[in-house]
Scaffold this active site. Structure first.
Site, mmCIF file in Angstrom:
data_model
loop_
_atom_site.group_PDB
_atom_site.id
_atom_site.type_symbol
_atom_site.label_atom_id
_atom_site.label_comp_id
_atom_site.label_asym_id
_atom_site.label_seq_id
_atom_site.Cartn_x
_atom_site.Cartn_y
_atom_site.Cartn_z
ATOM 1 N N ARG A 114 0.858 -1.195 0.000
ATOM 2 C CA ARG A 114 0.000 0.000 0.000
ATOM 3 C C ARG A 114 0.889 1.237 0.000
ATOM 4 N NH1 ARG A 114 -2.344 3.049 4.699
ATOM 5 N NH2 ARG A 114 -4.074 4.245 3.864
ATOM 6 N N HIS A 158 -3.331 11.176 0.679
ATOM 7 C CA HIS A 158 -2.919 10.824 2.042
ATOM 8 C C HIS A 158 -2.460 12.136 2.695
ATOM 9 C CE1 HIS A 158 -1.491 7.289 4.641
ATOM 10 N NE2 HIS A 158 -1.133 8.347 5.324
ATOM 11 N N GLU A 204 -7.827 8.006 5.920
ATOM 12 C CA GLU A 204 -8.362 8.537 7.184
ATOM 13 C C GLU A 204 -9.170 9.799 6.967
ATOM 14 O OE1 GLU A 204 -5.246 8.849 10.098
ATOM 15 O OE2 GLU A 204 -5.042 6.691 10.212
ATOM 16 N N ASN A 345 -8.038 1.924 9.441
ATOM 17 C CA ASN A 345 -6.767 2.026 10.169
ATOM 18 C C ASN A 345 -7.089 1.901 11.642
ATOM 19 O OD1 ASN A 345 -5.781 2.647 7.670
ATOM 20 N ND2 ASN A 345 -5.129 4.735 8.171
ATOM 21 N N TYR A 347 -5.350 1.190 15.630
ATOM 22 C CA TYR A 347 -4.181 0.985 16.480
ATOM 23 C C TYR A 347 -4.542 0.675 17.921
ATOM 24 C CZ TYR A 347 -1.506 2.881 12.609
ATOM 25 O OH TYR A 347 -0.931 3.069 11.373
ATOM 26 N N GLU A 412 -4.113 -0.156 7.956
ATOM 27 C CA GLU A 412 -3.009 0.169 8.875
ATOM 28 C C GLU A 412 -3.288 -0.466 10.224
ATOM 29 O OE1 GLU A 412 -2.075 4.325 9.297
ATOM 30 O OE2 GLU A 412 -2.107 4.666 7.123
HETATM 31 C C1 FCB Z 1 -2.144 7.317 10.602
HETATM 32 C C2 FCB Z 1 -1.663 7.775 9.253
HETATM 33 C C3 FCB Z 1 -0.326 7.244 8.884
HETATM 34 C C4 FCB Z 1 0.584 7.057 10.043
HETATM 35 C C5 FCB Z 1 -0.118 6.373 11.182
HETATM 36 C C6 FCB Z 1 0.712 6.081 12.377
HETATM 37 O O1 FCB Z 1 -2.928 8.301 11.163
HETATM 38 O O2 FCB Z 1 -2.515 7.324 8.254
HETATM 39 O O3 FCB Z 1 0.168 8.074 7.877
HETATM 40 O O4 FCB Z 1 1.268 8.190 10.350
HETATM 41 O O5 FCB Z 1 -1.204 7.109 11.562
#
Ligand code: FCB
Length: 516
Positions: A114, A158, A204, A345, A347, A412
């Site tokens: 990607r 992006h 995002e 995305n 985390y 992500e």
């Molecule tokens: C997201 C972004 C990516 C990266 C991650 C950690 O918000 O898409 O570019 O910086 O965080």
């Protein structure tokens, strides 16, 4: 973000959370029907499920004024001092090192990659003529990936609108951006669509809107003076809703264009990417449970509801009132269903508390309209995420139950660490192992997820804090003028996983650094 501001934000948020700790998330890191996260292999996933990793143009390419490229809003934002003097003028120099990088991508065994196209490299004036050198670069990049049998998954935007369009009409707060974006997308489909099947319009889209137009901590860095960052330009009351509206219209028009003009010939897929926290109610009171639903509606439903149902969530319209632009009947019909997949995305997971008093403020932004306090607990500029893979499972279940189980790509997911040169990134392996296990569990429970990408392939210029932290499978030595790439343990772990090996609890040996 200046470190002072970060500290203040983190301090304030940590203090809100003085009675409960995110460690509690580990309580639901496994459940009875979970896959044992230590016992699975690549072969437990369908053969057409793809595994990869990713980067984005501004974060990796460098060469910001080379071969005709012009500045994007992210260049300007970085040069404004937000990262305490750091910027991505050079970063990993991916523009010159792409062959070497793709060799590493292939050596790691990635099945898909990607990356994003820099609009201002391809079309330096934002609209009009194509930059032959930019075109050549992306053609080379795509051809090189394909020569190794690696699927390109391309993001069109992006966080990097050409600065020239920001200057001309204010970027995404103007409807003019819609037409220019669709023309740029048209150019990409025409030039690369014979080889690229997976397209994402916006990375995002929700963070870009909130960070860029409400809170000011991502490009273009606009917000009201009453916000934490005290921006010099912007209006957090109106602009986020306006920008979101134009982004959605641009997305829908792009998908419509692809379907009319390219789909029959190219057979590709166009989606959009949304950032997802998993939100848990801070307590099980009715108020906190409802606040959590509101947080989801404002973070995610703001974009997904129009895409799935043709309009903004009722609560967004109610709390923001006339500040939310309306879709015409035709726009609504066109937005509804305008995606082939949802990119997410993810985390970390966070707690949410009811905050009704924010609705009493005279001047409100999106955060106040949400009437919910999200307890960030240091996660805004983290140095390591708690491992709470159940959050991913719950997101996929939420998408299944609330939004009709759309095809999903996890674009992500990954573990952050201080960028200090260590190749021993055991916490990253533990994180990946747990989240990929949770994903398998979700798939077995009927999720329609089609692929998974680790963020990030290399340590690069990070959106929130430049070079202070890294997510990479590979470390890039910034102090060496060759910008040498070194595999971390996680690169070995992922490579072995992709080879189909049983990686149960296996942490590769640091001495085995060169042998995949
Ligand atoms: C997201 C972004 C990516 C990266 C991650 C950690 O918000 O898409 O570019 O910086 O965080």
């Amino acid at each position: 973000m200046s470190s002072f501001v970060c500290l203040v934000v983190v301090f304030v948020l940590i203090n809100i959370n003085n009675t409960r700790n995110v460690v509690a998330f580990s309580e639901y890191s496994s459940s009875d029907d979970d896959v044992d996260t230590n016992k699975y292999t690549r072969n437990d996933f369908a053969s057409d499920f793809v595994f990869g990793a990713g980067t984005s143009a501004y974060q990796v390419e460098g060469a910001v004024l080379e071969d005709g490229r012009t500045y994007s809003i992210w260049d300007t934002f970085a040069h404004s001092g937000f990262y305490n003097g750091a910027n991505a003028d050079v970063t990993c120099d991916g523009y010159h090192k792409y062959k070497e990088d793709i060799q590493l991508i292939a050596d790691t065994g990635l099945e898909a990659f990607r990356f994003s196209i820099s609009w201002s490299r391809l079309i330096p004036n934002g609209r009009g003529s194509i930059n032959a050198k930019g075109l050549q670069y992306y053609n080379n990049f795509i051809d090189e990936l394909i020569s190794y049998g690696i699927q390109p998954h391309v993001t069109l935007h992006h966080d990097d609108l050409p600065q020239i369009l920001e200057d001309e009409y204010g970027g995404w707060i103007s409807k003019k951006a819609v037409k220019d974006f669709v023309a740029y997308a048209d150019c990409c489909f025409r030039e690369f669509g014979d080889r690229v099947l997976h397209w994402t319009t916006f990375n995002e889209v929700n963070v870009f809107t909130l960070g860029g137009y409400d809170l000011g901590f991502t490009p273009p860095g606009r917000c009201s003076p009453f916000g934490i960052l005290n921006c010099t330009r912007g209006n957090s009351t109106y602009e986020p809703y306006l920008a979101a509206h134009h982004l959605l219209l641009a997305h829908a028009s792009t998908v419509r264009l692809y379907r009319k003009k390219y789909k029959a010939m190219q057979h590709g897929f166009v989606g959009i990417n949304i950032f997802f926290y998993w939100f848990e109610p801070y307590t099980n009171t009715k108020e906190d449970v409802e606040a959590t639903q509101r947080a989801n509606d404002f973070y995610v439903g703001w974009f997904l509801n129009p895409l799935v149902n043709g309009d903004y969530p009722e609560i967004v319209k109610k709390n923001a009132g006339t500040r939310v632009p309306s879709f015409t009947k035709l726009e609504s019909e066109r937005i509804k269903g305008s995606f082939d997949f949802v990119g997410i995305n993810h985390y970390s997971s966070l707690y949410v508390k009811d905050n009704p008093s924010s609705l009493e403020m005279d001047v409100r932004d999106v955060v106040a309209d949400m009437a919910a306090t999200i307890i960030f607990d240091g996660i805004l500029t983290p140095t390591q995420f708690p491992v709470a893979p159940m959050g991913l499972q719950k997101i996929l279940k939420y998408l299944k139950e609330e939004y009709g189980n759309p095809p999903v790509y996890i674009h992500e997911n990954g573990q952050v660490q201080p960028r200090n040169g260590t190749l021993n990134d055991t916490p990253r392996i533990e994180y990946l192992q747990a989240y990929i296990g949770a994903l398998l569990d979700a798939l077995r429970n009927g999720s329609n997820t089609k692929g998974y990408f680790v963020w990030s392939f290399l340590d690069l210029f990070e959106l929130l804090d430049g070079y202070n932290t890294g997510y990479g499978l590979y470390y890039v030595d910034m102090y060496d003028k060759e910008l040498t790439r070194y595999p971390k343990l996680s690169a070995h772990w992922y490579a072995n996983f992709l080879k189909g090996k049983n990686m149960s609890g296996i942490l590769p040996n640091v001495d085995a650094i060169d042998s995949f």
